[in-house]
Design a protein around this motif. Structure first.
Motif, mmCIF file in Angstrom:
data_model
loop_
_atom_site.group_PDB
_atom_site.id
_atom_site.type_symbol
_atom_site.label_atom_id
_atom_site.label_comp_id
_atom_site.label_asym_id
_atom_site.label_seq_id
_atom_site.Cartn_x
_atom_site.Cartn_y
_atom_site.Cartn_z
ATOM 1 N N ASN A 144 7.039 -39.921 -0.810
ATOM 2 C CA ASN A 144 6.896 -39.729 -2.261
ATOM 3 C C ASN A 144 5.915 -38.593 -2.537
ATOM 4 N N PRO B 282 3.853 -38.505 -6.401
ATOM 5 C CA PRO B 282 3.558 -39.927 -6.633
ATOM 6 C C PRO B 282 3.601 -40.360 -8.093
ATOM 7 N N SER C 298 6.672 -41.938 -9.141
ATOM 8 C CA SER C 298 6.904 -43.245 -8.524
ATOM 9 C C SER C 298 5.823 -44.213 -8.994
ATOM 10 N N ASP D 99 3.750 -45.091 -0.100
ATOM 11 C CA ASP D 99 4.969 -45.874 0.101
ATOM 12 C C ASP D 99 4.756 -47.249 -0.528
#
Length: 196
Positions: free
Chosen positions: A41, A44, A47, A175
């Protein structure tokens, strides 16, 4: 993932960096760099479901944090960084242990602003230092709820108004349960996502 297992093995038994010698630190930083090269990612803040939540510190090179363990009769307990993306807030919470019934707490609340794909600028707003029992500390989640409700604590509880109290943080790996960050003072942070 092989790189992740290698990093977790390298930091195992190092007590968040307190027990790491120069050789350990070099090996850990090399493992971190290899894992960062395979960041699933790289943006970030796109996400936010992964980024948002409570994180427990596994390893750091931050002397500011590690020095909390160097006071006589005190030992560093768990350290949490709780990120609230929708509110652009970060809460750092360090538990300190020592003499029975005198367990302490050091907490800093900050606001962040996303300034690039990986970087946030952090502005510290409030600090709380005191004994857990006088604060009524039960968990990081409970403390954050009390801070957000505007409660003032029976402790050293003050607003940080000095505009010099700011910095930045790059999120270099993210993650489902591991996050790596690099701060403006050259410190590295490895954290795992937890329910608290």
């Amino acid at each position: 993932m092989l790189g992740k297992a290698e990093l977790l093995e390298a930091i195992a038994g190092k007590n968040r960096g307190l027990l790491a010698n120069a050789t350990d630190r070099q090996a850990i930083l090399a493992a971190i760099a290899r894992l960062e090269d395979h960041n699933p990612n790289p943006q970030p803040f796109q996400s936010t479901d992964l980024l948002n939540g409570n994180w427990r510190l596994l390893y750091t090179t931050s002397q500011e944090l590690l020095n909390l363990d160097r006071f006589p009769f005190l030992k560093l307990g768990q350290i949490y960084q709780c990120i609230r993306v929708p509110e652009a807030q970060i809460y750092n919470i360090a538990e300190v242990y020592g003499v029975p019934y005198l367990e302490g707490l050091v907490s800093v609340a900050a606001r962040f602003q996303v300034i690039s794909a990986q970087r946030v600028e952090v502005k510290f707003e409030r600090a709380i230092l005191g004994l857990q029992r006088f604060i009524g500390y039960a968990s990081p989640q409970d403390l954050i709820h009390q801070i957000e409700s505007g409660k003032r604590f029976t402790a050293i509880d003050f607003d940080i108004v000095n505009r010099e109290q700011q910095g930045w943080l790059d999120i270099t790996y993210l993650d489902q349960d591991l996050r790596i960050g690099r701060g403006n003072q050259g410190s590295v942070f490895v954290l795992t996502k937890v329910m608290v």
